[in-house]
Design a protein around this motif. Sequence first.
Motif, PDB file in Angstrom:
ATOM      1  N   LEU A 101       0.822  -1.212   0.000  1.00  0.00           N
ATOM      2  CA  LEU A 101       0.000   0.000   0.000  1.00  0.00           C
ATOM      3  C   LEU A 101       0.855   1.262   0.000  1.00  0.00           C
ATOM      4  CD1 LEU A 101      -2.712  -1.114   2.590  1.00  0.00           C
ATOM      5  CD2 LEU A 101      -2.823  -1.208   0.089  1.00  0.00           C
ATOM      6  N   GLY A 102       2.174   1.091  -0.097  1.00  0.00           N
ATOM      7  CA  GLY A 102       3.066   2.235  -0.140  1.00  0.00           C
ATOM      8  C   GLY A 102       3.408   2.797   1.221  1.00  0.00           C
ATOM      9  N   ARG A 103       3.233   2.013   2.274  1.00  0.00           N
ATOM     10  CA  ARG A 103       3.566   2.461   3.626  1.00  0.00           C
ATOM     11  C   ARG A 103       4.898   1.851   4.044  1.00  0.00           C
ATOM     12  NH1 ARG A 103      -1.948   0.530   6.444  1.00  0.00           N
ATOM     13  NH2 ARG A 103      -1.025  -1.412   5.667  1.00  0.00           N
ATOM     14  N   MET A 104       5.735   2.653   4.682  1.00  0.00           N
ATOM     15  CA  MET A 104       6.990   2.153   5.224  1.00  0.00           C
ATOM     16  C   MET A 104       6.811   1.842   6.706  1.00  0.00           C
ATOM     17  SD  MET A 104       9.983   4.410   3.401  1.00  0.00           S
ATOM     18  CE  MET A 104       9.271   6.017   3.820  1.00  0.00           C
ATOM     19  N   HIS A 105       7.557   0.849   7.170  1.00  0.00           N
ATOM     20  CA  HIS A 105       7.504   0.432   8.567  1.00  0.00           C
ATOM     21  C   HIS A 105       8.914   0.422   9.132  1.00  0.00           C
ATOM     22  CE1 HIS A 105       3.265  -0.839   8.306  1.00  0.00           C
ATOM     23  NE2 HIS A 105       3.578  -1.110   7.050  1.00  0.00           N
ATOM     24  N   ARG A 114       7.152   2.371  14.117  1.00  0.00           N
ATOM     25  CA  ARG A 114       6.515   3.539  13.512  1.00  0.00           C
ATOM     26  C   ARG A 114       6.145   3.199  12.075  1.00  0.00           C
ATOM     27  NH1 ARG A 114       8.978   9.389  15.192  1.00  0.00           N
ATOM     28  NH2 ARG A 114       9.320   9.012  17.414  1.00  0.00           N
ATOM     29  N   MET A 115       5.139   3.905  11.556  1.00  0.00           N
ATOM     30  CA  MET A 115       4.689   3.688  10.183  1.00  0.00           C
ATOM     31  C   MET A 115       4.655   5.015   9.439  1.00  0.00           C
ATOM     32  SD  MET A 115       1.190   1.871   8.768  1.00  0.00           S
ATOM     33  CE  MET A 115       0.091   3.165   9.358  1.00  0.00           C
ATOM     34  N   TRP A 116       5.119   4.990   8.182  1.00  0.00           N
ATOM     35  CA  TRP A 116       5.047   6.161   7.309  1.00  0.00           C
ATOM     36  C   TRP A 116       3.936   5.957   6.298  1.00  0.00           C
ATOM     37  CZ3 TRP A 116       5.210   7.046   2.097  1.00  0.00           C
ATOM     38  CH2 TRP A 116       5.425   8.360   1.670  1.00  0.00           C
ATOM     39  N   ASN A 117       3.008   6.901   6.250  1.00  0.00           N
ATOM     40  CA  ASN A 117       1.935   6.885   5.260  1.00  0.00           C
ATOM     41  C   ASN A 117       1.722   8.325   4.790  1.00  0.00           C
ATOM     42  OD1 ASN A 117      -0.082   5.977   3.599  1.00  0.00           O
ATOM     43  ND2 ASN A 117      -1.625   5.785   5.212  1.00  0.00           N
ATOM     44  N   THR A 123       4.947   3.166  18.662  1.00  0.00           N
ATOM     45  CA  THR A 123       4.163   2.173  19.400  1.00  0.00           C
ATOM     46  C   THR A 123       5.125   1.231  20.105  1.00  0.00           C
ATOM     47  OG1 THR A 123       2.354   2.256  17.801  1.00  0.00           O
ATOM     48  CG2 THR A 123       2.474   0.318  19.223  1.00  0.00           C
ATOM     49  N   TYR A 124       4.950   1.088  21.393  1.00  0.00           N
ATOM     50  CA  TYR A 124       5.805   0.196  22.175  1.00  0.00           C
ATOM     51  C   TYR A 124       5.422  -1.257  21.884  1.00  0.00           C
ATOM     52  CZ  TYR A 124       7.627  -2.306  26.261  1.00  0.00           C
ATOM     53  OH  TYR A 124       8.255  -3.196  27.085  1.00  0.00           O
ATOM     54  N   ASN A 131      -2.003  -6.767  12.607  1.00  0.00           N
ATOM     55  CA  ASN A 131      -2.957  -7.358  11.662  1.00  0.00           C
ATOM     56  C   ASN A 131      -3.588  -6.351  10.716  1.00  0.00           C
ATOM     57  OD1 ASN A 131      -4.810  -5.986  13.214  1.00  0.00           O
ATOM     58  ND2 ASN A 131      -5.744  -7.824  14.116  1.00  0.00           N
ATOM     59  N   GLY A 132      -3.072  -5.131  10.696  1.00  0.00           N
ATOM     60  CA  GLY A 132      -3.605  -4.081   9.837  1.00  0.00           C
ATOM     61  C   GLY A 132      -4.266  -2.973  10.611  1.00  0.00           C
ATOM     62  N   SER A 133      -4.705  -3.305  11.823  1.00  0.00           N
ATOM     63  CA  SER A 133      -5.336  -2.283  12.667  1.00  0.00           C
ATOM     64  C   SER A 133      -4.863  -2.354  14.114  1.00  0.00           C
ATOM     65  CB  SER A 133      -6.861  -2.442  12.634  1.00  0.00           C
ATOM     66  OG  SER A 133      -7.245  -3.734  13.094  1.00  0.00           O
ATOM     67  N   THR A 134      -4.398  -3.538  14.539  1.00  0.00           N
ATOM     68  CA  THR A 134      -4.062  -3.738  15.946  1.00  0.00           C
ATOM     69  C   THR A 134      -2.809  -4.590  16.071  1.00  0.00           C
ATOM     70  OG1 THR A 134      -6.420  -3.709  16.498  1.00  0.00           O
ATOM     71  CG2 THR A 134      -4.918  -4.618  18.160  1.00  0.00           C
ATOM     72  N   TRP A 135      -1.983  -4.255  17.055  1.00  0.00           N
ATOM     73  CA  TRP A 135      -0.871  -5.132  17.417  1.00  0.00           C
ATOM     74  C   TRP A 135      -1.405  -6.225  18.338  1.00  0.00           C
ATOM     75  CZ3 TRP A 135       3.833  -5.494  15.380  1.00  0.00           C
ATOM     76  CH2 TRP A 135       4.313  -4.421  14.632  1.00  0.00           C
ATOM     77  N   LEU A 136      -1.238  -7.474  17.932  1.00  0.00           N
ATOM     78  CA  LEU A 136      -1.698  -8.600  18.737  1.00  0.00           C
ATOM     79  C   LEU A 136      -0.737  -8.825  19.905  1.00  0.00           C
ATOM     80  CD1 LEU A 136      -2.782 -11.056  15.901  1.00  0.00           C
ATOM     81  CD2 LEU A 136      -4.129  -9.304  17.076  1.00  0.00           C
ATOM     82  N   PRO A 137      -1.166  -9.561  20.925  1.00  0.00           N
ATOM     83  CA  PRO A 137      -0.309  -9.756  22.103  1.00  0.00           C
ATOM     84  C   PRO A 137       1.020 -10.426  21.753  1.00  0.00           C
ATOM     85  CG  PRO A 137      -2.567 -10.405  22.577  1.00  0.00           C
ATOM     86  CD  PRO A 137      -2.502 -10.156  21.107  1.00  0.00           C
TER      87      PRO A 137
END
Length: 668
Positions: A148-152, A164-167, A174-175, A213-219
């Motif tokens: 999607l053109g986002r950097m991580h 961190r994410m670049w969009n 995010t810790y 998962n695209g919206s949330t960091w899982l445990p």
Amino acid sequence: MRQLMSRFLCVASLFYFIPTAALGWSTPVAISPLGDTGTSIPRIAAASDGRVFATWRRKSPDWRLFYRERSSSGAWGPVETVSVPWSERPDIIQDPQGRPHMFYAGTGAGGKTDLFEAIRYSTGWVCTQFTNTDTIDEDYPKLGVDSLGRMHLVYTKNNNVYHRMWNGSWSGETYLGQCENAYYHRPDLSVAPDNTIHVTWENRSTFYYRKFNGSTWLPTQVIGTTTNFFAYGKIAAISSTHIVAVTFDQLTSAALKWTCSTDGGATWTPLAYLNDGHYPSLKACGGKAHLVYQWAGSNCIGYRQWDGTAWSAAQRATPDTRWQGWPDVAVDIQGDVHVVYDDDSSELDQIYYVCSAKDNIPPQPVAGFVAAASDQTVYLSWTNPGDLDFAFTKIVCRTDRYPVSPSDGLVVCQVSTAPGSPSSYIHRQLTNGLTYYYAAFAFDTSSNWSASVCASAMPYVLSCFDAKQMSDNLWVRLTNKVVTLVYSASGYAYVQDPSRVSGIRVSGSFAGITVGDVVDVEGYLGTRFLSGLPSERQIGNATVTKKGSATVTPVAMQCRSVGGGPAGPLVPGVVGGIGTNNIGLFVKIAGKVTAKLNDTIWVDDGSNILDPSGKTGILVKCPDSNIPANIGDIVSLSGVVEGSIPVGYPGNRRQIRLGSYANLRIYR
């Protein structure tokens, strides 16, 4: 931007050609300048247009980062200076705009270690301080980019791991978790094709994993533990479901261990030993994970790949010279594997580069190439070479001479089966009486082809006798044969030539087939064994096609002639047999019933044939035990001569199979 994103999506997708496990490797070349001291920690990335980006740092005199670019044609450009002193531990990707994009650790104005961002524009490199803290070290950046053109970006702040994410701009941090020692337990990141983010980090005894998962960091999950010491954990998501992680575990020697998930990171296999080694680097590309590492007990770089089910065999990507370490790997759009590493073979600490070289070594030829003719067909069989990069066998033919190349003639087939495996093809709709000249060429995955192996055949109408002279496992086609016996429940029948020269047993399915049918038979020749000895030739796995009907007329003979002698080395006769071999033929005998037992009678015409049972006469197997004839009756009967070897007997007895009591006539 749309054009740039299109190029980027090509890189992020799974549709690469990925080389097989057995790669050839180029001669290593030094890409860092001779004379620099302490060059190490190289990183490499493949661009969507075939370019390759490489970066590294040197220690002396000024701890700078350098960059060099390899063109799509394979030419290396000049060495470029990226950063000011003090700079260390870079990571590099191609960003959504198609540019080389780096993060690295550097000493900022506050005197602590901060993160810096470097982007290569058309005018050169622009470096920007990304973090600026007086009391916290930000270090060990790792980059990824999604479709999607986002950097991580993942990195450490002291011993904590952040994302961190670049969009369009960089998000807040995010810790994710805590590591014990950032040098050894630094995070790694992989972007899956479904744009989920997979991160690992460690402490001394625990291997950690988290998924976005695209919206949330899982445990956070624990995917491995040790009583020793973990370091340099790596992760690669080759699909939305298949993820593999590799870590160094300090046992009595340097060991690499691995674990994988096949359900998108929900569960993981127990951590297992992979091989000895150190300094692993792991990248996902084209549905496979590519691993490079320092080869333990040697001075070279090792390479392996994981396809979601198994690892390829370990191979040396570089010559065994002096100390080599800190390798990194990338795979380009052509499927070529590129590796950079630290090599002090010259005792000057240079960065070297190798790639999976173009394979120009042809595979071995096929073995056992045979062309066996039948009616309007030729059965071609061979064994593929055992080369690991074998791709397929191509067979071409001509009718005037043997082909001399894969393009010299009509392409008959192109068959792709496993290396070293037997293969076959049936060439149909041919002209009887015309010779076909075949050449078989083995191809590898690099389109090299082997020397040819040749065979020829002339299709013709085979008799049952002709077929019985052919070797086991050859495919054969018999046409216009007459069915003389059918035992559908037992899965066999007998057919013979209309001329009554010869007959043969056929095993297969016979639904709708009856005695007197005219049929075509296709199947594989074999030998029926009884009591451990060859008894008669047969066609197995047969396809039987009805074409018409005919009158079945037996060949009359004396009892002593039943079975006959052998017909060459492949066609057994009966013990003490005389005359022409007739096993499989529909025959007629006459004589007195000398014995009767269950579904069997013995008939003798004065030949005084002694059966292995001790009874006199020819053994006749009847349809059931309700035999209308009795001992002393004079009878004539018609049936098929079949193989029969009692246990302990040296060969076939004389035996006839009676298909119907309509073929038994009693004269009393």
